[in-house]
Design a protein around this motif. Structure first.
Motif, PDB file in Angstrom:
ATOM      1  N   ALA A 140      -5.311  -4.539  -3.071  1.00  0.00           N
ATOM      2  CA  ALA A 140      -4.679  -3.228  -3.138  1.00  0.00           C
ATOM      3  C   ALA A 140      -5.509  -2.254  -3.967  1.00  0.00           C
ATOM      4  N   LEU A 158      -1.037  -0.571  -0.409  1.00  0.00           N
ATOM      5  CA  LEU A 158      -0.110  -1.676  -0.653  1.00  0.00           C
ATOM      6  C   LEU A 158       0.450  -2.231   0.656  1.00  0.00           C
ATOM      7  N   ALA A 220       5.489  -4.194  -3.819  1.00  0.00           N
ATOM      8  CA  ALA A 220       4.938  -2.850  -3.680  1.00  0.00           C
ATOM      9  C   ALA A 220       5.275  -1.981  -4.888  1.00  0.00           C
ATOM     10  N   GLY A 223       3.066  -3.187  -7.565  1.00  0.00           N
ATOM     11  CA  GLY A 223       1.698  -2.765  -7.258  1.00  0.00           C
ATOM     12  C   GLY A 223       1.486  -1.285  -7.505  1.00  0.00           C
TER      13      GLY A 223
END
Length: 291
Positions: A140, A158, A220, A223
């Motif tokens: 990512a 992501l 996500a 992230g």
């Protein structure tokens, strides 16, 4: 010979009245309550937030939680932490939803095709293996560096990083369902592969896709916080939980709550989705004991 209908083993998605009682478990209730509190705060941020996300109060920096007018205190510029958290959660939800949507839209067809047609399985599986060789956050970060720092760039990075995992899940379900009686019956009736996948395999893969989506969402959100913390995600003055953590580290000894509350919000989102995802997996699994 008795033909088993395709719906015999399908997840009970079309019967919410029968599904809801299965979600009345401590695990589901706890996860749902955590998500309800956090997500409603983010969704209704423009209505509930007492101040704008970038509104500063130069005469009130480093206010402690509980200060009149600042429920969770202020940061070094006098910005209300509660308001910035609400808008930060809102941004994290947007990134998470885009990432989940991208992973589902791209990963599901690839997984279905790889699991059904052997000539596609090799190329798709090898590409997936190569991608999964890189840790999720490393991949990512690399994609975000290529796309450039922005909300859209973080969401796309992501989402793309989660596509291989979705492909693996859907491919495994497709290969399992290929040997099911209702799929074999449809094949014997000369139904095309595309029709079998759309009408028989995909509906029975929905439970796995939904559960995997509840795994992708917190990943996500986490992230996005990491990318924003590193300066590769959402950019100031747009608030983000990761940006709040990055700003707070400079004065962690003086105002630790400025980092504590955004961190707790990330924990609540991730834990809530994980608890709810586990409960959904058990509720949607047709082989689970309902006693």
């Amino acid at each position: 010979m008795t033909v088993i209908e395709r719906g015999d083993l399908a997840p009970d998605l079309a019967a919410p009245r029968r599904l809801l009682p299965r979600l009345r478990t401590p695990q589901a209730i706890t996860g749902g309550a955590m998500l309800a509190i956090v997500l409603l705060g983010g969704i209704l941020a423009p209505v509930l937030a007492p101040y704008g996300p970038a509104q500063v109060h130069f005469d009130a920096p480093f206010q402690l939680p509980g200060t009149v007018g600042f429920a969770l205190g202020t940061d070094d510029l006098g910005r209300d932490i509660l308001s910035r958290m609400m808008y930060g959660i809102r941004a994290s939800l947007m990134v998470g939803l885009v990432a989940v949507g991208l992973a589902v839209v791209v990963g599901t067809p690839l997984g279905l095709a790889a699991g059904w047609w052997r000539w596609l399985d090799g190329p798709v599986s090898r590409l997936t293996d190569v991608t999964l060789a890189f840790p999720f956050l490393i991949l990512a970060v690399g994609l975000a560096a290529i796309n450039g720092p922005s909300l859209a760039g973080a969401a796309i990075s992501l989402g793309v990083a989660q596509v291989p995992t979705m492909v693996r899940v859907v491919r495994a379900e497709t290969m399992r369902l290929k040997e099911s009686p209702f799929v074999l019956a449809a094949t014997a009736m000369d139904a095309s592969g595309g029709r079998i996948l759309a009408q028989h395999v995909l509906p029975n893969c929905l439970s796995a896709i939904i559960v995997q989506a509840t795994v992708i969402m917190p990943a996500a959100v986490l992230g996005e916080a990491v990318l924003s913390f590193l300066g590769l995600g959402i950019q100031p003055p747009t608030p983000s939980l990761g940006i709040m953590l990055a700003d707070a580290q400079q004065y962690l000894g003086r105002a630790p709550t400025a980092a504590l509350f955004p961190g707790l919000a990330i924990v609540a989102i991730c834990l809530g989705f994980n608890l709810l995802g586990d409960a959904l997996r058990d509720a949607l699994d047709p082989t689970t004991d309902r006693k």
